[in-house]
Design an enzyme around this catalytic site. Sequence first.
Site, PDB file in Angstrom:
ATOM      1  N   GLU A   1       0.834  -1.200   0.000  1.00  0.00           N
ATOM      2  CA  GLU A   1       0.000   0.000   0.000  1.00  0.00           C
ATOM      3  C   GLU A   1       0.877   1.262   0.000  1.00  0.00           C
ATOM      4  O   GLU A   1       0.636   2.202  -0.764  1.00  0.00           O
ATOM      5  CB  GLU A   1      -0.932   0.011   1.215  1.00  0.00           C
ATOM      6  CG  GLU A   1      -1.864   1.212   1.191  1.00  0.00           C
ATOM      7  CD  GLU A   1      -2.909   1.181   2.293  1.00  0.00           C
ATOM      8  OE1 GLU A   1      -4.039   0.779   2.003  1.00  0.00           O
ATOM      9  OE2 GLU A   1      -2.584   1.561   3.434  1.00  0.00           O
TER      10      GLU A   1
ATOM     11  N   ARG B   1      -3.192  34.330 -16.729  1.00  0.00           N
ATOM     12  CA  ARG B   1      -3.527  35.397 -15.773  1.00  0.00           C
ATOM     13  C   ARG B   1      -2.497  36.533 -15.863  1.00  0.00           C
ATOM     14  O   ARG B   1      -1.287  36.293 -15.694  1.00  0.00           O
ATOM     15  CB  ARG B   1      -3.537  34.801 -14.354  1.00  0.00           C
ATOM     16  CG  ARG B   1      -3.656  35.795 -13.234  1.00  0.00           C
ATOM     17  CD  ARG B   1      -5.062  36.276 -13.067  1.00  0.00           C
ATOM     18  NE  ARG B   1      -5.185  37.163 -11.910  1.00  0.00           N
ATOM     19  CZ  ARG B   1      -6.206  37.962 -11.698  1.00  0.00           C
ATOM     20  NH1 ARG B   1      -7.210  37.992 -12.564  1.00  0.00           N
ATOM     21  NH2 ARG B   1      -6.253  38.724 -10.631  1.00  0.00           N
TER      22      ARG B   1
END
Length: 388
Positions: free
Chosen positions: A244, A270
């Site tokens: 995991e 931007r």
Amino acid sequence: MDFRPTEDQLALQESIRRFAAARLDTDLPERDRAGVFSRKLWEECAALGIQGLPLPVEYGGQGADVLTTSLAMEALGEACRDGGLVFSLNAHLWSAAMPLLEFGSERQKSRWLPGMCDGSIVAVHAITEPAAGSDAMALTTSARKDGAMYVLDGTKHFITNAPEADLFIVFATVDRAQGWAGVTAFLVPRDTAGLSVGPGVDKLGLRTSPTGEVVLRDCRVPDRYLLGAPGAGMMVFEYAMRLERACIMASAVGMMRRQLDECLAHTIGRHQFGQPIADFQAVSHTLADMKVRLEAASLLSRHAAWLADRRELEALDASVTKLHVSEAYVRSSLDALQLHGGHGYMTESGIDRDLRDAIGSRIYSGTSQMQRDIIAGRLRMPSTASGS
Ligand SMILES: Cc1cc2nc3c(=O)[nH]c(=O)nc-3n(C[C@H](O)[C@H](O)[C@H](O)COP(=O)(O)OP(=O)(O)OC[C@H]3O[C@@H](n4cnc5c(N)ncnc54)[C@H](O)[C@@H]3O)c2cc1C
């Protein structure tokens, strides 16, 4: 040494990206706000074969290796903004399905794995208790032998997928005096008398992944529900955690890739002070740092999966991967929010969700402090100090 994914792996990643972008983000802001897991989306993922990726074809899986599965989960993380769903899928795969494949009897595997592949069974790994978290082997849930049965008593909490689960891998001790050597893993089906599941708990992030408490009171399971031998629970737990920790963060690598793409597009588009904000060095260096973190995370994650396929994955590799990728993911999520300015801070942007999801990665599967402890401990072993 070849670092390139194969044509088949790239094609699988592309099909998962297309599927995720088209199917998995429906109603996400609402589900995130309400903390709702979608079993329907879980089933759609299963129909595409995600839950069965690393499982053998004979049990209904896809028969992929760990590296291919990890690359697929990376693509899923990149294209699916529902970090809770992605986390639930990863927990099911790495901490439940794979340990069952590794330690289960033939009877157990043919009983449970096909449903775990086709989406009809959600499985969980339940070790954490109110008084045993980082010190997981201090668990007190007991397993008392009674003829051909074991009687389980205790409480587990913070268990991913528990409110939805059909099968629980429960860790209990057959003899507390033996410490870790008494810990034993059991398969407990949801309908077993004496097993009850609390309601989902509210949390900061990963809100579409259900988390809950599991209570066992005089819960009787037959001998044949043991996963592995009595006293072999530590082995099952360590195997699950190694895998995991090595693989769960592959999806975070995909998420970091998406964040960087979005930050690039935003900072080029931007304008402030008459120029794209990406032209300011302070902004471009933040982008550069995000890129460096992403590349290091990607290499660690793919290398750990490659080691797992060779059965050479050590706790050291898994902890280094988990620690680096989770910390990088949190820092890049903070950077992404900062680069979007006020817009990043507003919930409607969804950028806060990535940050909230990321923070959990420093805690689940063993906290960052515990990963450092494991790494430091391994460094003192001469044979593993320098790695390879
Ligand atoms: C989103 C999420 C999903 C989870 N899913 C599951 C699941 O599916 N199954 C399951 O069994 N558990 C699950 N957990 C539980 C998780 O494994 C534990 O929360 C984790 O191991 C930490 O345990 P704790 O919460 O009891 O914290 P504690 O162990 O009490 O730790 C508190 C703090 O003390 C620090 N600390 C503790 N011991 C040491 C030490 N020796 N050295 C340095 N620092 C230390 C910790 O790092 C932490 O910062 C989940 C948790 C989260 C947040």
